[in-house]
Design an enzyme around this catalytic site. Structure first.
Site, short mmCIF file in Angstrom:
data_model
loop_
_atom_site.label_atom_id
_atom_site.label_comp_id
_atom_site.label_asym_id
_atom_site.label_seq_id
_atom_site.Cartn_x
_atom_site.Cartn_y
_atom_site.Cartn_z
N GLU A 1 48.99 63.49 45.18
CA GLU A 1 50.12 63.88 44.82
C GLU A 1 50.71 64.40 46.15
O GLU A 1 50.48 65.36 46.81
CB GLU A 1 50.17 65.30 43.77
N GLU B 1 22.90 19.76 25.32
CA GLU B 1 21.44 19.26 24.84
C GLU B 1 20.82 20.58 24.20
O GLU B 1 20.44 21.52 25.06
CB GLU B 1 20.61 18.57 25.85
#
Length: 1732
Positions: A318, A758
């Site tokens: 801040e 497969e």
């Protein structure tokens, strides 16, 4: 006057106050300027919105290209770019182990201080790099990423000075009103953590940031906010909801580290570290730091997301109490924060860094590095790097990775240093390598596992090494497993195989039970009429939802491979039944449309039986065709795909009908995920055949194999897969080669990527095995579907937001495109990382987007296409050929030949196709282009333009096809201009493709640097190209190649250049012509490739080239240049239109440059060629002989410069000519050699012979000459005016005039004859002699053979036998040109002066007799010269220079002799007074009257020599006369006004000379001068004069353009100043008048009051309150109000005539008062003057 004096103090006060205000303003401005960070114009005292921000960042990247790079991570809601500036020293890949740091600002749009600080920080770092040691160290050691704003939409509406705004209007949120720092996934609140919850509800800015954070290995970060003054660290919220929403500390495992990091910033801040209540909120923070949750809860914050989901430590700072401080505070805030910003960046270098490698030294991606006693780990990058920030101390580190043995290490971390450690992990036997898909396997069930918190990532699991059991030994039939799995369904499965009818019933049951989310439809029928059923599952079944991808599973393609059929039936039931309660299922159904085709081969299935063995009947369809060999194949037609079976056609049609993104084809017979290609060009099993998306397919295959319970083990199926499959995946052709496969067909023909899965060793196992197969595949089947939600997706719309379908979406460097669906939506599967997407559609501009693709979700990219300017560009630049801007792909050889044939039919006058007519054309089809023109092909320059010398670089050939079309259209266009002129001098061969083999075997999109015919030094000169160059005798070859954007020329090897200096310079000229016109070659346009501009091949970094160019030069003298026109060797076809735009102008410039030089013929006077002549060329780059053809033709390609051509031949007079070759110009250097034994026969032309000869020339050579007579009645001065295009309107008016005048004295007949011969020579040789042609092209030549009309009656004689008058004494300096017509001067004199005043030739040569010298003013005797008559120094030099050039060029000049009496005249030149002094001279008058600069050439002592001597005199003076005309040295140009309109009559004076030059009607001027720097003074009426310093160069003119400003002075002052002055004087006059009136009125009043002995003082003061005698300021309309006193002086009522008191009119101070008509005037001092 007393009152006037009272004004003075007030005026002085105003002046002082104004000056003070100005000083304060200037001081503030100076202070603001001093705060500017650099010279880029970035001010700290203002906020920079989007346009300004982008401009600043662009300026930084442009000014510091080696350090700064700008990129975007995505877009905001309103489409603004989220721009990041990367700063570092690595222009390409980041240096290994260099840490990455980031700053993010302006997450809340109205917290703008961080935005400005980061812009200033970026500038500060870049400006001070290399100047400040600290900054240099930071940039050298760190890769810095600065994002000024994450919320540009909010910032755009935020207002400076708003300190508390908290809503959308203030700009805090994004444009959707969402707080971005509450929008990230939260480790405590987001439940469950899966793909859906992570991505759902995220804003575009949030998703972009999440992707960026996860994809980039950032180490340290800070997020800059505003509203307080503190550094906050994780966690931002608490595990349990906190009612108070504050005051509960929630610490991360790295609490101590985070506190230290926060303190580093706070301590560096000027105020923050004090922790005081700066913001007056009652909050104090010890040391200026706080735990986030302790301050207040922020669920969904970005700093926690960084720590939990990536390796990056982030804090939130801040910066200021006011969220958006006033702009005036920004400079102070920068000062407060600068040290903290720098210190925090330096903190990235603390702790431990290093590598995690395997035993082979290869990096391990995704390895974990953890620290004992700290429950947090970091993971390694793809390069095996890790960074772990730690405080000083001793630590125990552990590195672990799946499939590897863990290792521990003890490290000691010291203050200010980073410890480096390398782990080498041995592999566990039989374990697969660590791969990023391990994380995918961990979340296959839909749950995402974060790195910390209650669901922290577990350590990598050890991989089992137990051998795979035999198929019949597995516990697949376990009843307990079957029961457990069945319990997961609402309707338990029966675990049976289902024939066609049972399968249909199963599907119908689901469709009936779940109609809201299913649709059952048939894609078509099999051979035997069975339906190919598809069950569609989606929350809006039956329609495509814009933005949702479509997925398909296909089973049972081989009828005997049944496991896929059964698991797909189970999957369909699972999705339907678990939709309401299962997060993963709901995520799939709500966000996708899944199509399940359980059986593609129902006929084959019905023939197969349950047997539990490897193979049996039923594999093929009812026609015994293997459907997985029946699809069209990219390699051609083979035995099994010549005709497509019904089932194949159904699936092909179905696959094209829906916008499928991903697919899998389920097979049996092994356990592996198989991906394209299924075959290579040789169809050889065992060779890895990678498709363009090989990395994507590998990722997809691993996503399935690692989610499968066993597939990733890669064991295969016993004997049939002896070698197994690493990681359970395989490339199709590497396993075994097949053609006609479905997965390859899907990839080539649709948007869909398909795998062949497969999934069972046994193709048709017993039913009891089915639970095990379902258990092994369930998670993999679900997770594989979700892969369709990864990569990139979005919409493409037009400017009206309408979706655009069929837009091609390409990815740079990947030769596979997808197209948009009906609503403009698209999906592109990609591997994680940064990619560049290209969107292109016919009629629209190409758009490019860079996107970061994450691992677990899709990046969203929405693009708006705007209509392109193709039609406009084609009209302006490409003769309207729109087809040149269309590209559907590269031409095959058949298509190429077809296009060439079409061009021949379209342009038959110029184009000839050469195919199969020569040995070389059978393999290299070409087109020959010859423009119609006077030159034969042998007299033209032959240019070969070739493409595809390396077959892997075919783009050049595509450009050449377009060029052939352009040239054909240009030659049909009437405005071909300079290009047409060049083509008429060229023979152009275009060979689009030299080498075809490389083209046939390579694919577009290959951007690797080539090695091959053009790319290495190993390949010999292509035989057919060698043959072609030899056969067509190519002078120049241009090869268009790939692999960069630069122009290359010899030498290409270390050996020195084998050619001459002239050839080297010519190569540079050709290369420079191409490079100068290319928009990208002057800068590094190809990323890391360092080649740019024009370079010798040997100087190209990191590249080697063949000696092809050297071979052509040595064998044939052919100059070859290679233009590399594309960064890619084999660019994508959609790039061809832009490449054409970029290269059209360079190609045309190259053709013009190939025509630059000289050519000509050598002929005799009769026009016969002289092929035996020797033509010697000399110039700035050496000397050499030019070859002559049998027609006497020669030519040479030359760089710009001036060259001398000497032509010699026995029996002929030698010729020498200077030729200037300009840019893109071709000079004709044709010469006519005069016989040495014969010469032109000259004779005298008495009477009217001179006039008749000139008139005859004018009638015969009408295009270049005009005859007229100078003078009026009674005066006949014949004149021949010659110039090219003389009858064209204005054609001759813009050329400088040169006058040659003779017979100033009637008996000087030799001058008449020489000038008549000069006129004949100029007229007759214009078409055959280049020297004459150039003179008449550039000049207007005025030939006046005889001035004195008495010449007609004169007979040739060396004695003066004519009349005694001498016109050379008749030019009186007292007569101005304007007054000449009215003077008493001789008629010829008057006529000549008037004519010259109109014509004003630049130079004049007066041909005289009586001496052998060249003279110039003055002619008057020296003793008679007045001081003002002396030549100015500059003009003296100019005259001497002109005279010296004449003497130098004159053949056989008599050395140092000028006077015929034998006395010497040094150098054969001087003042005319030195030869024949007299007054009234013509040359003196011309100079004094500013008409022209004139020389006198005395050509013979005898004025009328014997006729036999005339020819010798002509041979002697012809070069000098022609040279005099050709003189160019001096200045020339235009004088215009500010609007570029020409100024006629402007006067130019040089160096203060008395001789002035005037501009003509078009503003042009010419002034001969000597080399040097001169001062030119230019003036014109009503304009401001200017002076310029001009450099004059030898042998060529200096061009000068002067623009004069209009003189806006009035009475010597600017108009505005005069207006202000007059206004001020008027105002003063008014004030004076008012004062006078006032004074007079005052005196009059005093006289009246004096009669009553009353004294009154007028003023406006506060009155004393005296009962009835007080002044009432608010009186009513009564005139009888009692008046008070001013300053206690009574105002007495005056007596009326009758003795009654007359009331005084009260004073009114209300502006609305209308009770008095009196006016009020105020003066300083507060007095009020009343007057009527």
């Amino acid at each position: 006057m007393g009152r006037l004096k009272q004004l003075v103090p007030l005026l002085c006060l105003c002046i002082v106050l104004g000056a003070t205000a100005m000083d304060l303003h200037m001081a503030e401005f100076s202070q603001r300027r001093s705060r500017s960070l650099d010279l880029l114009g970035i001010e700290t005292n203002q906020y920079h919105k989007t346009a300004s921000r982008m401009s600043i960042l662009a300026k930084l990247t442009k000014k510091y290209p080696q350090l700064a790079q700008m990129y975007s991570i995505g877009n905001s809601v309103q489409g603004r770019d989220l721009v990041v500036l990367k700063i570092g020293t690595d222009s390409g890949e980041r240096k290994l182990e260099k840490p990455m740091f980031k700053y993010v600002g302006n997450m809340h749009g109205n917290e703008g201080l961080g935005h400005e600080l980061l812009l200033n920080l970026a500038a500060y770092l870049l400006v001070n790099y290399g100047k400040d040691d600290r900054v240099t160290q930071i940039i050298n050691s760190t890769e810095i990423h600065i994002m000024p704003t994450l919320n540009p939409d909010g910032f755009e509406v935020a207002k400076p000075g708003d300190c508390v705004g908290s809503d959308k209007e203030a700009g805090r949120t994004n444009a959707n009103g969402v707080d971005l720092n509450r929008n990230f996934p939260d480790q405590f609140r987001t439940r469950p953590l899966n793909r859906q919850t992570i991505t759902t509800g995220r804003q575009p800015e949030t998703m972009a940031a999440m992707t960026w954070i996860i994809n980039k290995p950032f180490v340290l970060s800070a997020n800059l906010h505003g509203g307080s003054l503190v550094a906050s660290y994780p966690f931002d919220d608490t595990p349990q909801p906190n009612v108070r929403q504050c005051c509960v500390e929630s610490n991360s495992p790295d609490k101590a580290l985070f506190r230290s990091l926060a303190s580093i910033y706070a301590d560096g801040h000027a105020l923050m570290h004090r922790g005081d209540d700066f913001c007056h909120t009652g909050e104090r923070f010890a040391g200026g730091i706080t735990n986030g949750a302790m301050w207040y809860d922020v669920p969904g914050g970005m700093q926690d997301f960084n720590y939990v989901f990536s390796n990056c430590m982030e804090i939130t700072i801040e910066l200021s109490c006011c969220k958006m401080p006033a702009e005036s505070h920004l400079a102070t805030e920068w000062k407060n924060n600068k040290e903290a910003l720098l210190s925090f960046m330096e903190a990235v270098h603390m702790g431990v860094k290093g590598l995690v490698l395997d035993s082979d030294g290869k990096p391990i991606h995704g390895a974990y590095v953890s620290v004992d006693s700290i429950a947090y780990n970091v993971t390694t990058t793809e390069r095996g790097e890790f960074w772990r920030l730690l405080l000083p101390g001793q630590y125990s580190l552990t590195a672990s990775a799946s499939g590897h043995q863990s290792m521990r290490a003890s490290v000691v971390v010291t203050e200010g240093q980073t410890v480096r450690h390398v782990f080498r992990l041995p592999r566990q036997n039989g374990s697969p390598a660590s791969v990023p898909e391990q994380m995918a396997a961990a979340i296959a069930g839909g749950e995402f596992v974060p790195k910390v918190g209650p669901s922290a990532t577990p350590p990598p699991l050890a991989t089992t090494t137990t051998a795979a059991p035999a198929p019949d030994a597995r516990a697949g039939g376990d009843a307990e497993l079957a029961a457990r799995l069945a319990a997961e369904f609402v309707t338990p499965p029966d675990w049976q195989h289902h024939n066609y009818l049972a399968m249909e019933a199963w599907l119908r049951d689901l469709a009936d039970r779940f109609p809201a989310i299913t649709r059952l439809y048939s894609a078509g029928q099999s051979v035997q009429g069975r339906e190919l059923w598809v069950l569609e599952i989606s929350d809006n079944a039956g329609r495509h939802e814009p933005g949702e991808p479509e997925f398909k599973y296909v089973g049972n393609m081989h009828g005997d491979e049944t496991v896929g059929r059964e698991v797909l039936l189970l999957l369909a039931r699972w999705l339907c039944e678990t939709y309401p309660a299962n997060n993963q299922t709901r995520h799939i159904v709500d966000n996708m449309r899944v199509h399940i085709m359980p059986s593609m081969n129902p006929d084959g299935y019905e023939m197969a039986t349950e047997h539990g063995s490897f193979s049996q009947e039923g594999r093929n369809n009812a026609r015994n065709v293997d459907l997985n060999r029946n699809f069209p194949d990219r390699l051609g037609v083979f035995a099994e795909n010549g005709r497509q079976e019904p089932e194949t056609e159904v699936v092909m049609r179905w696959s094209r009908e829906y916008p499928f993104v991903l697919s899998a084809n389920l097979h049996g017979g092994s356990v592996v995920a198989n991906y394209p290609w299924d075959s290579d060009r040789t169809r050889t099993t065992g060779i890895y055949a990678a498709c363009p998306d090989d990395s994507v397919f590998r990722k997809l295959a691993k996503a399935y194999s690692f989610s499968h319970l066993t597939m990733h083990e890669g064991k295969g199926c016993g004997k049939i897969d002896l070698n197994g499959f690493k990681d359970g995946i395989t490339n199709g052709n590497q396993w075994y080669s097949l053609t006609g496969g479905m997965q390859d067909w899907n990839y080539i023909n649709t948007n869909c990527m398909e795998l062949t899965l497969e999934i069972s060793c046994v193709k048709y196992p017993f039913a009891k095995e089915l639970p095990r197969y379902w258990n092994e595949n369930k998670k993999a089947l679900l997770f594989f579907i979700e892969q369709a939600l990864t990569g990139v997706s979005g919409f493409v719309t037009d400017a009206n937001n309408n979706g655009l379908s069929n837009v091609t979406v390409s990815v740079e460097n990947i030769n596979k495109d997808v197209i948009t669906a009906a609503f403009g939506d698209f999906w592109r599967l990609l591997v994680p990382g940064r990619h560049t997407l290209v969107f292109h559609a016919p009629g629209y501009r190409v758009e490019r987007r860079e996107v970061d693709v994450p691992y677990l979700w899709a990046s969203q990219v929405n693009v708006t296409l705007t209509p392109d300017d193709s039609e406009q560009w084609a009209t302006q630049h490409d003769l309207g050929l729109l087809e040149n801007l269309i590209s559907d792909g590269y031409c095959s050889m058949v298509q190429l030949k077809k296009q060439l044939a079409e061009m021949e039919n379209r342009y038959p006058q110029s184009h000839e196709v050469i195919v199969n007519t020569t040995p070389w054309s059978s393999v290299m089809p070409a087109v020959k282009i010859v423009a119609e023109g006077p030159l034969s092909e042998s007299e033209r320059v032959t240019v070969a333009l070739v493409g595809g010398v390396d077959g892997r670089q075919p783009a050049g050939g595509e450009l050449l096809l377009r060029l052939a079309r352009h040239l054909g259209a240009a030659l049909l266009s009437p405005g071909a201009g300079q290009l047409g002129d060049a083509l008429r001098g060229l023979v152009v061969y275009i060979v689009p493709r030299v080498e075809r083999d490389g083209f046939d075997v390579h694919q577009e999109g290959n951007c690797s640097l080539s090695t091959g015919a053009a790319g290495t030094g190993t390949a010999a000169l292509p035989n057919q190209l060698h043959t072609m160059v030899a056969q067509v005798r190519a002078d120049v070859v241009l090869s268009l190649e790939g692999g960069g954007q630069f122009v290359r020329y010899a030498p290409n090897t270390a050996a020195d250049f084998a050619g001459s200096a002239l050839q080297q310079q010519t190569l540079e000229t050709l290369a420079g012509a191409y490079m100068a016109q290319h928009p990208g070659m002057k800068r590094m346009s190809c990323g890391d490739q360092q080649a740019t501009g024009m370079m010798q091949g040997r100087d190209v970094p990191g590249r080697t080239f063949s000696n092809l160019q050297e071979q052509l030069l040595q064998e044939f003298g052919t100059l070859m240049v290679s233009a590399h026109v594309s960064c890619c060797d084999f660019p994508r076809h959609y790039q061809l239109p832009q490449l054409w735009r970029d290269n059209l102008a360079p190609l045309l410039a190259f053709l013009r440059a190939a025509h630059q030089g000289i050519s000509g013929h050598v002929r005799d006077a009769a026009g016969a060629p002289l092929p035996a002549a020797a033509v010697h060329l000399s110039g700035p780059y050496g000397d050499g002989l030019l070859n002559l053809t049998g027609a006497g033709h020669f030519s040479a390609l030359l760089p710009e410069g001036t060259y001398t051509i000497n032509v010699t031949l026995d029996g002929f007079q030698a010729r020498s000519e200077r030729v200037h070759v300009g840019l893109n110009s071709h000079a004709d250097a044709s010469m006519v050699l005069e016989s040495a034994n014969q010469s032109a026969h000259l004779s005298y032309h008495p009477g009217t012979g001179a006039a008749e000869l000139l008139n005859g020339l004018a009638q015969h050579y009408t295009e270049i000459s005009r005859y007229y007579s100078i003078g009026g009645a009674g005066v006949d001065i014949p004149c021949l005016e010659m110039t090219a295009g003389i009858h064209e309107k204005g054609g001759a008016l813009t050329k400088p005039s040169v006058l040659l005048l003779g017979t100033v004295r009637a008996h000087e007949l030799v001058s008449r004859e020489l000038l008549l011969q000069l006129a004949t020579h100029l007229a007759s040789r214009y078409a055959s002699d280049s020297e004459v042609a150039r003179l008449l092209d550039q000049y207007r030549v005025l030939v006046v053979p005889a001035l004195d009309g008495l010449h007609r009656s004169q007979t040739p004689s060396c004695n003066n036998t004519g009349p005694e008058r001498d016109l050379d004494t008749s030019f009186s300096s007292d007569v101005t040109p304007a007054a000449a017509a009215r003077s008493e001067l001789p008629a010829e004199t008057r006529a000549l002066i008037s004519w010259l005043a109109e014509r004003r030739p630049v130079r004049t040569l007066v041909v005289r007799a009586g001496a052998e010298a060249v003279t110039f003013p003055y002619t008057a005797p020296r003793r008679h010269l007045q001081p003002h008559s002396a030549l100015a120094t500059g003009d003296e030099q100019t005259f001497r220079s002109l005279a010296a050039e004449y003497v130098r060029t004159e053949v056989g000049v008599v050395n140092s002799t000028g006077r015929c009496d034998g006395s010497a005249l040094p150098g054969g030149l001087g003042h005319q007074a030195d030869v024949h002094p007299h007054s009234g001279s013509l040359v003196d008058y011309l100079y004094d009257a500013n008409l022209t600069l004139a020389l006198s050439a005395f050509v013979s002592c005898c004025p009328g020599p014997d006729v036999a001597q005339l020819s010798a005199l002509w041979r002697r003076h012809r070069p000098a006369m022609l040279g005099f005309i050709a003189q160019q040295q001096g200045i020339q140009g235009f004088v215009t006004d500010q609007q570029n309109a020409p100024l006629a009559g402007a006067v130019l004076t040089v160096n203060g000379s008395t001789f002035t030059t005037r501009t003509g009607s078009d503003g042009q001027f010419w002034r001969p001068l000597t080399p040097g720097v001169v001062t030119v003074h230019v003036s014109a009426p009503a304009h401001l004069a200017v002076e310029k310093l001009v450099s004059v160069f030898a042998g060529r003119p200096t061009h000068l353009q002067v623009a004069l400003q209009r003189d806006r002075l009035v009475a010597g002052m600017p108009r505005m100043v005069l207006v202000i002055l007059l206004g001020s004087l008027g105002l003063v006059a008014v004030i004076v008048c008012m004062l006078c009136v006032t004074l007079c009125t005052s005196r009059s009043g005093r006289k009246r009051r004096g009669r009553d002995n009353m004294r009154s003082v007028y003023g406006f003061h506060q009155l004393k309150q005296q009962a009835s005698k007080t002044l009432n300021m608010y009186e009513d309309d009564s005139d009888e109000e009692t008046l008070g006193q001013f300053h206690d002086v009574p105002l007495t009522k005056t007596k009326a005539a009758g003795g009654a008191a007359r009331p005084l009119r009260p004073f009114h101070d209300l502006p609305s008062s209308d009770s008095s008509s009196e006016e009020e005037v105020f003066i300083p001092g507060g007095r009020s003057l009343l007057r009527r």
